[in-house]
Design a protein around this motif. Structure first.
Motif, PDB file in Angstrom:
ATOM      1  N   GLN A   1       0.720  -2.292   4.224  1.00  0.00           N
ATOM      2  CA  GLN A   1       2.148  -2.321   3.914  1.00  0.00           C
ATOM      3  C   GLN A   1       2.606  -0.964   3.366  1.00  0.00           C
ATOM      4  OE1 GLN A   1       3.292  -5.360   1.103  1.00  0.00           O
ATOM      5  NE2 GLN A   1       5.443  -5.172   1.632  1.00  0.00           N
ATOM      6  N   GLN A   2       1.806  -0.371   2.501  1.00  0.00           N
ATOM      7  CA  GLN A   2       2.148   0.947   1.952  1.00  0.00           C
ATOM      8  C   GLN A   2       2.206   2.001   3.057  1.00  0.00           C
ATOM      9  OE1 GLN A   2      -0.577   1.929  -1.203  1.00  0.00           O
ATOM     10  NE2 GLN A   2      -0.135   0.056  -2.313  1.00  0.00           N
ATOM     11  N   GLU A   3       1.222   1.971   3.952  1.00  0.00           N
ATOM     12  CA  GLU A   3       1.194   2.944   5.045  1.00  0.00           C
ATOM     13  C   GLU A   3       2.378   2.732   5.983  1.00  0.00           C
ATOM     14  OE1 GLU A   3      -0.116   6.312   6.916  1.00  0.00           O
ATOM     15  OE2 GLU A   3      -0.765   5.493   4.995  1.00  0.00           O
TER      16      GLU A   3
ATOM     17  N   PRO B   1      -4.478   3.263   1.106  1.00  0.00           N
ATOM     18  CA  PRO B   1      -3.833   3.254   2.414  1.00  0.00           C
ATOM     19  C   PRO B   1      -4.251   4.435   3.299  1.00  0.00           C
ATOM     20  CG  PRO B   1      -2.251   3.832   0.705  1.00  0.00           C
ATOM     21  CD  PRO B   1      -3.543   3.493   0.019  1.00  0.00           C
TER      22      PRO B   1
ATOM     23  N   ASP C   1      -2.118  -5.057   1.501  1.00  0.00           N
ATOM     24  CA  ASP C   1      -1.223  -4.245   0.669  1.00  0.00           C
ATOM     25  C   ASP C   1      -1.245  -2.776   1.106  1.00  0.00           C
ATOM     26  OD1 ASP C   1      -0.630  -6.534  -0.773  1.00  0.00           O
ATOM     27  OD2 ASP C   1      -1.906  -6.010  -2.488  1.00  0.00           O
ATOM     28  N   ALA C   2      -2.439  -2.264   1.434  1.00  0.00           N
ATOM     29  CA  ALA C   2      -2.568  -0.867   1.874  1.00  0.00           C
ATOM     30  C   ALA C   2      -1.843  -0.648   3.208  1.00  0.00           C
ATOM     31  CB  ALA C   2      -4.045  -0.495   1.995  1.00  0.00           C
TER      32      ALA C   2
END
Length: 146
Positions: free
Chosen positions: A108-110, A32, A105-106
């Motif tokens: 979303q994490q950020e 991320p 997914d990255a």
């Protein structure tokens, strides 16, 4: 015995040449960190773009896998030498699909790290809804009197 071994080798080669079902693909590992400069609006826009692209790729990959499975079944039943003409493999679209899933997914994490308050729905939600709608249409068309 040799015939059995040869048949096993042919089946193994043919099976490895088939396109995989995209439902079985795992997301690539994407950090991320590359999205750290993005603000919340950019994260939302990029995640929407990736979601659309993933759905398009899924449709293409699913059709390819279904076609290969159909050709495999037909070839095994009718004429096995035709199996050598399967296109085979997953190709660059599968690699791009896995990469985009990892990027989603990255993002979303950020987004979570920045407390952006963006709702990320699972990528398969749209796909599963579309498949369910397609299946429902198919069932309804079977029930229609001729």
């Amino acid at each position: 015995m040799r015939k059995l071994i040869a048949t096993g080798m042919v089946v193994g080669v043919v099976l490895s040449a088939c396109a995989s079902n995209p439902d079985n693909f795992r997301a690539a590992d994407v950090s991320p960190i590359q999205y750290r400069p993005y603000d919340c609006d950019q994260i939302g826009s990029e995640s929407a773009r990736i979601s659309r692209k993933v759905n398009d790729l899924y449709d293409n990959l699913k059709k390819k896998a279904d076609t290969d499975a159909w050709q495999m079944g037909l070839g095994l039943v009718l004429f096995w030498p035709t199996l050598f003409f399967l296109e085979g493999g997953d190709g660059p679209e599968a690699t791009e699909y896995k990469q985009l899933k990892g990027e989603y997914d990255a993002l979303q994490q950020e987004s979570i790290g920045k407390k952006c308050n963006i709702t990320f729905k699972p990528l398969d939600a749209d796909i599963k809804a579309k498949v369910a709608a397609d299946n429902k249409k198919a069932e309804q068309s079977k029930k229609m009197p001729e």
